[in-house]
Write a protein that holds these residues in place. Structure first.
Motif, PDB file in Angstrom:
ATOM      1  N   TYR A 131     -22.534 -54.996  15.577  1.00  0.00           N
ATOM      2  CA  TYR A 131     -21.460 -55.793  15.854  1.00  0.00           C
ATOM      3  C   TYR A 131     -19.981 -55.419  14.843  1.00  0.00           C
ATOM      4  CZ  TYR A 131     -18.821 -60.068  17.653  1.00  0.00           C
ATOM      5  OH  TYR A 131     -17.903 -61.010  18.137  1.00  0.00           O
ATOM      6  N   LYS A 132     -19.489 -54.431  15.476  1.00  0.00           N
ATOM      7  CA  LYS A 132     -18.706 -53.845  14.527  1.00  0.00           C
ATOM      8  C   LYS A 132     -17.186 -54.615  14.329  1.00  0.00           C
ATOM      9  CE  LYS A 132     -19.905 -49.272  15.992  1.00  0.00           C
ATOM     10  NZ  LYS A 132     -19.484 -47.861  16.541  1.00  0.00           N
ATOM     11  N   ASN A 133     -17.069 -54.732  12.947  1.00  0.00           N
ATOM     12  CA  ASN A 133     -15.871 -55.458  12.406  1.00  0.00           C
ATOM     13  C   ASN A 133     -15.635 -56.821  12.558  1.00  0.00           C
ATOM     14  OD1 ASN A 133     -15.022 -52.780  10.783  1.00  0.00           O
ATOM     15  ND2 ASN A 133     -14.380 -52.176  12.660  1.00  0.00           N
ATOM     16  N   PHE A 134     -16.603 -57.538  12.928  1.00  0.00           N
ATOM     17  CA  PHE A 134     -16.595 -58.910  13.244  1.00  0.00           C
ATOM     18  C   PHE A 134     -16.056 -59.937  12.185  1.00  0.00           C
ATOM     19  CE2 PHE A 134     -18.566 -63.059  13.216  1.00  0.00           C
ATOM     20  CZ  PHE A 134     -18.089 -63.810  13.930  1.00  0.00           C
ATOM     21  N   THR A 135     -14.804 -60.408  12.399  1.00  0.00           N
ATOM     22  CA  THR A 135     -14.138 -61.310  11.372  1.00  0.00           C
ATOM     23  C   THR A 135     -14.236 -62.664  11.960  1.00  0.00           C
ATOM     24  OG1 THR A 135     -12.972 -59.730  10.401  1.00  0.00           O
ATOM     25  CG2 THR A 135     -12.220 -61.785  10.082  1.00  0.00           C
ATOM     26  N   TYR A 136     -14.787 -63.732  11.186  1.00  0.00           N
ATOM     27  CA  TYR A 136     -14.697 -65.263  11.145  1.00  0.00           C
ATOM     28  C   TYR A 136     -13.435 -65.785  10.423  1.00  0.00           C
ATOM     29  CZ  TYR A 136     -16.224 -70.066  11.253  1.00  0.00           C
ATOM     30  OH  TYR A 136     -16.026 -71.461  11.256  1.00  0.00           O
ATOM     31  N   VAL A 137     -12.648 -66.463  11.242  1.00  0.00           N
ATOM     32  CA  VAL A 137     -11.616 -67.275  10.491  1.00  0.00           C
ATOM     33  C   VAL A 137     -11.472 -68.724  10.310  1.00  0.00           C
ATOM     34  CG1 VAL A 137      -9.067 -67.184  10.254  1.00  0.00           C
ATOM     35  CG2 VAL A 137     -10.307 -65.122  10.801  1.00  0.00           C
ATOM     36  N   PHE A 138     -11.130 -69.457   9.415  1.00  0.00           N
ATOM     37  CA  PHE A 138     -10.966 -70.956   9.629  1.00  0.00           C
ATOM     38  C   PHE A 138      -9.902 -71.219   8.507  1.00  0.00           C
ATOM     39  CE2 PHE A 138     -14.002 -70.663   6.333  1.00  0.00           C
ATOM     40  CZ  PHE A 138     -13.849 -71.382   5.523  1.00  0.00           C
ATOM     41  N   SER A 139      -9.349 -72.376   8.682  1.00  0.00           N
ATOM     42  CA  SER A 139      -8.372 -72.755   7.809  1.00  0.00           C
ATOM     43  C   SER A 139      -8.502 -74.291   7.270  1.00  0.00           C
ATOM     44  CB  SER A 139      -7.023 -72.762   8.562  1.00  0.00           C
ATOM     45  OG  SER A 139      -5.894 -73.439   7.633  1.00  0.00           O
ATOM     46  N   THR A 140      -8.137 -74.612   6.157  1.00  0.00           N
ATOM     47  CA  THR A 140      -8.510 -75.852   5.431  1.00  0.00           C
ATOM     48  C   THR A 140      -7.093 -76.628   5.844  1.00  0.00           C
ATOM     49  OG1 THR A 140      -7.461 -75.324   3.451  1.00  0.00           O
ATOM     50  CG2 THR A 140     -10.058 -75.297   3.917  1.00  0.00           C
ATOM     51  N   GLY A 141      -6.243 -76.009   6.402  1.00  0.00           N
ATOM     52  CA  GLY A 141      -4.809 -76.661   6.533  1.00  0.00           C
ATOM     53  C   GLY A 141      -4.686 -76.699   8.001  1.00  0.00           C
ATOM     54  N   ASN A 142      -3.410 -76.988   8.408  1.00  0.00           N
ATOM     55  CA  ASN A 142      -3.037 -77.419  10.006  1.00  0.00           C
ATOM     56  C   ASN A 142      -2.662 -76.357  10.771  1.00  0.00           C
ATOM     57  OD1 ASN A 142      -2.990 -80.261   9.257  1.00  0.00           O
ATOM     58  ND2 ASN A 142      -0.814 -80.172   8.515  1.00  0.00           N
ATOM     59  N   SER A 143      -2.880 -75.024  10.348  1.00  0.00           N
ATOM     60  CA  SER A 143      -2.580 -73.724  10.908  1.00  0.00           C
ATOM     61  C   SER A 143      -3.465 -72.521  10.558  1.00  0.00           C
ATOM     62  CB  SER A 143      -0.918 -73.580  11.090  1.00  0.00           C
ATOM     63  OG  SER A 143      -0.656 -73.219   9.695  1.00  0.00           O
ATOM     64  N   ILE A 144      -3.454 -71.607  11.021  1.00  0.00           N
ATOM     65  CA  ILE A 144      -3.889 -70.414  10.381  1.00  0.00           C
ATOM     66  C   ILE A 144      -2.987 -69.301  10.253  1.00  0.00           C
ATOM     67  CG2 ILE A 144      -5.292 -68.165  11.423  1.00  0.00           C
ATOM     68  CD1 ILE A 144      -7.093 -70.818  11.287  1.00  0.00           C
ATOM     69  N   ASP A 145      -3.149 -68.796   8.681  1.00  0.00           N
ATOM     70  CA  ASP A 145      -1.946 -67.891   8.609  1.00  0.00           C
ATOM     71  C   ASP A 145      -2.292 -66.437   8.968  1.00  0.00           C
ATOM     72  OD1 ASP A 145      -1.052 -69.391   6.320  1.00  0.00           O
ATOM     73  OD2 ASP A 145      -2.645 -68.944   5.048  1.00  0.00           O
ATOM     74  N   SER A 146      -1.049 -65.744   9.755  1.00  0.00           N
ATOM     75  CA  SER A 146      -1.188 -64.827  10.543  1.00  0.00           C
ATOM     76  C   SER A 146      -0.401 -63.459   9.940  1.00  0.00           C
ATOM     77  CB  SER A 146      -0.459 -64.957  11.758  1.00  0.00           C
ATOM     78  OG  SER A 146       0.607 -65.427  11.692  1.00  0.00           O
ATOM     79  N   LEU A 147       0.147 -63.522   8.593  1.00  0.00           N
ATOM     80  CA  LEU A 147       0.878 -62.383   8.240  1.00  0.00           C
ATOM     81  C   LEU A 147      -0.229 -61.329   7.650  1.00  0.00           C
ATOM     82  CD1 LEU A 147       3.549 -64.057   6.214  1.00  0.00           C
ATOM     83  CD2 LEU A 147       3.746 -63.296   8.622  1.00  0.00           C
ATOM     84  N   MET A 148       0.475 -60.212   7.608  1.00  0.00           N
ATOM     85  CA  MET A 148      -0.679 -58.897   7.349  1.00  0.00           C
ATOM     86  C   MET A 148       0.117 -58.000   6.361  1.00  0.00           C
ATOM     87  SD  MET A 148      -0.970 -57.057  11.037  1.00  0.00           S
ATOM     88  CE  MET A 148      -1.694 -55.984  10.520  1.00  0.00           C
ATOM     89  N   LEU A 149      -0.715 -56.969   5.702  1.00  0.00           N
ATOM     90  CA  LEU A 149      -0.333 -56.042   5.009  1.00  0.00           C
ATOM     91  C   LEU A 149      -1.020 -54.955   5.065  1.00  0.00           C
ATOM     92  CD1 LEU A 149       1.837 -55.243   2.657  1.00  0.00           C
ATOM     93  CD2 LEU A 149       0.067 -55.813   1.129  1.00  0.00           C
ATOM     94  N   ASP A 150      -0.461 -53.983   5.589  1.00  0.00           N
ATOM     95  CA  ASP A 150      -1.010 -52.353   5.818  1.00  0.00           C
ATOM     96  C   ASP A 150      -0.674 -51.413   4.518  1.00  0.00           C
ATOM     97  OD1 ASP A 150      -1.995 -53.337   8.265  1.00  0.00           O
ATOM     98  OD2 ASP A 150      -0.368 -52.697   9.399  1.00  0.00           O
ATOM     99  N   GLY A 151      -1.503 -50.540   4.381  1.00  0.00           N
ATOM    100  CA  GLY A 151      -1.156 -49.586   3.453  1.00  0.00           C
ATOM    101  C   GLY A 151      -2.164 -48.304   3.641  1.00  0.00           C
ATOM    102  N   LYS A 152      -1.888 -47.463   2.655  1.00  0.00           N
ATOM    103  CA  LYS A 152      -2.883 -46.336   2.505  1.00  0.00           C
ATOM    104  C   LYS A 152      -2.979 -45.863   0.975  1.00  0.00           C
ATOM    105  CE  LYS A 152      -3.632 -41.844   5.014  1.00  0.00           C
ATOM    106  NZ  LYS A 152      -3.126 -41.031   6.048  1.00  0.00           N
ATOM    107  N   VAL A 153      -4.094 -45.553   0.517  1.00  0.00           N
ATOM    108  CA  VAL A 153      -4.624 -45.160  -0.667  1.00  0.00           C
ATOM    109  C   VAL A 153      -4.807 -43.470  -0.623  1.00  0.00           C
ATOM    110  CG1 VAL A 153      -5.742 -45.251  -2.868  1.00  0.00           C
ATOM    111  CG2 VAL A 153      -5.322 -47.198  -1.360  1.00  0.00           C
ATOM    112  N   LEU A 154      -4.239 -42.634  -1.417  1.00  0.00           N
ATOM    113  CA  LEU A 154      -5.027 -41.390  -1.385  1.00  0.00           C
ATOM    114  C   LEU A 154      -5.139 -40.906  -2.741  1.00  0.00           C
ATOM    115  CD1 LEU A 154      -2.340 -39.336   0.737  1.00  0.00           C
ATOM    116  CD2 LEU A 154      -4.638 -40.140   1.535  1.00  0.00           C
ATOM    117  N   ILE A 155      -6.047 -40.305  -3.205  1.00  0.00           N
ATOM    118  CA  ILE A 155      -6.380 -39.540  -4.319  1.00  0.00           C
ATOM    119  C   ILE A 155      -5.414 -38.535  -4.831  1.00  0.00           C
ATOM    120  CG2 ILE A 155      -7.945 -38.458  -5.762  1.00  0.00           C
ATOM    121  CD1 ILE A 155      -9.081 -40.935  -4.999  1.00  0.00           C
ATOM    122  N   ALA A 156      -4.486 -38.907  -6.096  1.00  0.00           N
ATOM    123  CA  ALA A 156      -3.214 -38.276  -6.218  1.00  0.00           C
ATOM    124  C   ALA A 156      -3.674 -36.839  -6.531  1.00  0.00           C
ATOM    125  CB  ALA A 156      -2.561 -38.846  -7.357  1.00  0.00           C
TER     126      ALA A 156
END
Length: 464
Positions: A131-156
C-alpha cells in the motif's frame, strides 16, 4: 478360413492393447496436472476503516487503529514509518491479522496537525503487494494544516542524488538546534533527491539534509554528509522549492579490520604491467613493498637508448610506498630507467638487492582522440572546471575559459562529464562548513556520457 479367423483375432487383440495403453497414458497425464488457482493477486491492501477517521480534528487520544480488507504485515516499521511532528519518544507500532495500531507516547501538542507516513511498509501477507505512500492525518485543533514545502538535495561533490539522506525541518530554531535536538519534521528523499513536507503550519523554519550515520537525527560529526540553507524558510501559501547541496567536512576512513602489515624483510619494487607502454599524459610510477625512509633521486637515471640522461621531476606519495616521475614524454620513444641499489632504503635500512633497469616505450599520438566540446549556458564567471569521470575516479580535469573547449590528446574511453564551479580556483572540489556558514562548491553532473575513440575527431554540443 482358419487364416482369416486368425487375422481377425490378432487384429482384435492389437486394438485392445493399443486402447488400453492410450487409456493408461491419458489417465496418468490427468493425475500429473495441477490446478492453476486463478490469476495472481496484484492488488494492494485497502483501508476499510480508521479510528479516529482520517483527517479528524479535535483529537485527544494517542492511539490510532487502521483496518484493512485482507491480512497484512508491517515491514520494519521503526525505519519505514515517519511521524510528524517527529516524536521525542519512540511510538509503539504493531500489527495483527488485518489491523495496524499506533500508540503515541508523547503528550499531543495542542492545535497541531499530525501525520503518519507508512511509506511502503504495509503489504499483504500472500503476495507482498504494498500500500504505497499511505499517510494518515489528524489534528488536535479545529483544522488540518495544509501548507507544504518542496525541495531537492544533491551531493555537492558529484552533482548526483543520494536517497539515503533525510530532510529535516526545525520550527523557531537557532543555528545550534540541529546539533542539539531532533527535528520537528522529517521526510525521506526520492530517488532524484527531491522531498516534500506536507501538512505544515505557517511559520519560520530552518531546513537541513543529513546522512544520519548514528541514528541520532542530529548533526554531530564532521564525517556526516550534511546540507543547510543559507536563510530561514518562511512557509506560506506560496513557497519556492529549496535547493540543498550536501557534503562532509571529513571523509569516512575505510575500515580494514586489521593493523598495518609488518614490513617485509626484503625491499622490493614493482611497476604496473601496463607501464611497458607509457602514457604520454601520465607520470611513470614505481611502487614498493615497504615504506621508504630515504629516497635519493640522484641515483635514479632516466635515459634514451643512447644512454643520454632525460630530465624529469620525482615525487613520493604520502604513504612513501610510491614514487612518480613526470617527464615531457616523446611519442613512440624507448626509455630506460636505471635504479642504483642505494637509491632507496626502508625504515630498517634495507636497500634493493641489485642494480635494476626498467625499459619501456611511450604511446603513439594516434593512440589518443581529439575532442571538441561546445557549451551553452555555461557561467564562465563561476570559474568552471571540466571533469572526466570513470566510476568514482576523476581521470582528467581542465579549467574552462571559453564556450568552446578542445583537446587533441584525450585518452580513449567512456566518461561521465561534470562541471565544477571552482570558486577559490584551487583546481579541486572543496566541502562546506556549517560553523562558518560556508556552502560547498557546486558540481553539475551532465546527463550526456561521452565515448572517446582513439585517432578520431570527437565533437559534442552540451547545453547546461
Amino acid at each position: 478360413m482358419n487364416g482369416m479367423r486368425f487375422s481377425r483375432i490378432f487384429f482384435s487383440i492389437a486394438v485392445f492393447v493399443v486402447g488400453y495403453y492410450l487409456a493408461v497414458f491419458t489417465t496418468g497425464c490427468a493425475q500429473i496436472g495441477m490446478p492453476t488457482g486463478g490469476p495472481k493477486d496484484t492488488l494492494a491492501p485497502r483501508l476499510t476503516s480508521a479510528s479516529p477517521a482520517i483527517n479528524s480534528v479535535n483529537v485527544t487520544g494517542n492511539k490510532v487503529t487502521l483496518s484493512f480488507n485482507e491480512y497484512i504485515e508491517l515491514k520494519d516499521p521503526q525505519t519505514n514509518v515517519l511521524i510528524s511532528p517527529f516524536p521525542k519518544k519512540q511510538p509503539q507500532i504493531d500489527y495483527k491479522l488485518r489491523t495496524v495500531t499506533v500508540k503515541l507516547k508523547d503528550t499531543l501538542m495542542p492545535n497541531t496537525t499530525y501525520s503518519i507516513n507508512f511509506g511502503n511498509a504495509i503489504v499483504d501477507v500472500n503476495e507482498g503487494n504494498a500500500y504505497k505512500n499511505f499517510t494518515y492525518v489528524f489534528s488536535t485543533g479545529n483544522s488540518i494544516d495544509s501548507l507544504m514545502l518542496d525541495g531537492k538535495v544533491l551531493i555537492a561533490e558529484t552533482g548526483k542524488a543520494d536517497s539515503t539522506l533525510i530532510a529535516m525541518l526545525y520550527r523557531n530554531a537557532d543555528d545550534s538546534s540541529v546539533q542539539k535536538r531532533k527535528p520537528d519534521y522529517i521526510t525521506k528523499l526520492s530517488g532524484d533527491g527531491s522531498f516534500s513536507f506536507l501538512n505544515l503550519p505557517a511559520g519560520t523554519y530552518k531546513v537541513y539534509a543529513l546522512k544520519d550515520g548514528d541514528g541520532a537525527k542530529t548533526y554531530n560529526s564532521k564525517k556526516e554528509v550534511f546540507a543547510f540553507a543559507n536563510e530561514d524558510i518562511i512557509v506560506s501559501a506560496t513557497n519556492n522549492p529549496v535547493m540543498l547541496y550536501a557534503s562532509a567536512i571529513e571523509k569516512e576512513t575505510p575500515r580494514t579490520g586489521a593493523g598495518k602489515p609488518a614490513p617485509e624483510k626484503r625491499l622490493r619494487f614493482s611497476v604496473a604491467p601496463s607501464s611497458a607502454i607509457q602514457d604520454l599524459l601520465q607520470p611513470f610510477e614505481v611502487s614498493f613493498n615497504n615504506p621508504l625512509k630515504t629516497f635519493d633521486t640522484g641515483k635514479l637515471v632516466l635515459t634514451d637508448t643512447n644512454y643520454k640522461p632525460i630530465p624529469g621531476k620525482w615525487q613520493i606519495d604520502s604513504t612513501r610506498t610510491k614514487i612518480t616521475l613526470t617527464v615531457q614524454w616523446k611519442p613512440e620513444t624507448p626509455y630506460r630507467l636505471v635504479m642504483d641499489t642505494t637509491a632507496f632504503a626502508d625504515s630498517a635500512g634495507r636497500h634493493l638487492t641489485k642494480l635494476d633497469t626498467i625499459r619501456f616505450v611511450t604511446r603513439r599520438v594516434e593512440d589518443y582522440g581529439s575532442l571538441v566540446l561546445r557549451f551553452s549556458n555555461l557561467d564562465l564567471g563561476k570559474k568552471p572546471v571540466l571533469q572526466f569521470v570513470q566510476g568514482e575516479e576523476i581521470k582528467e580535469s581542465y579549467p574552462v575559459t571559453a564556450a568552446e573547449w578542445s583537446n587533441k590528446m584525450m585518452p580513449p574511453g567512456d566518461y561521465e562529464l561534470r562541471i565544477l564551479y571552482d570558486s577559490n580556483q584551487n583546481g579541486k572540489w572543496d566541502p562546506g562548513n556549517y560553523s562558518k556558514k560556508l556552502q560547498p562548491e557546486q558540481v553539475i553532473a551532465l546527463p550526456q556520457k561521452l565515448a572517446i575513440k582513439a585517432n578520431w575527431d570527437n565533437e559534442r554540443d552540451i547545453k547546461l
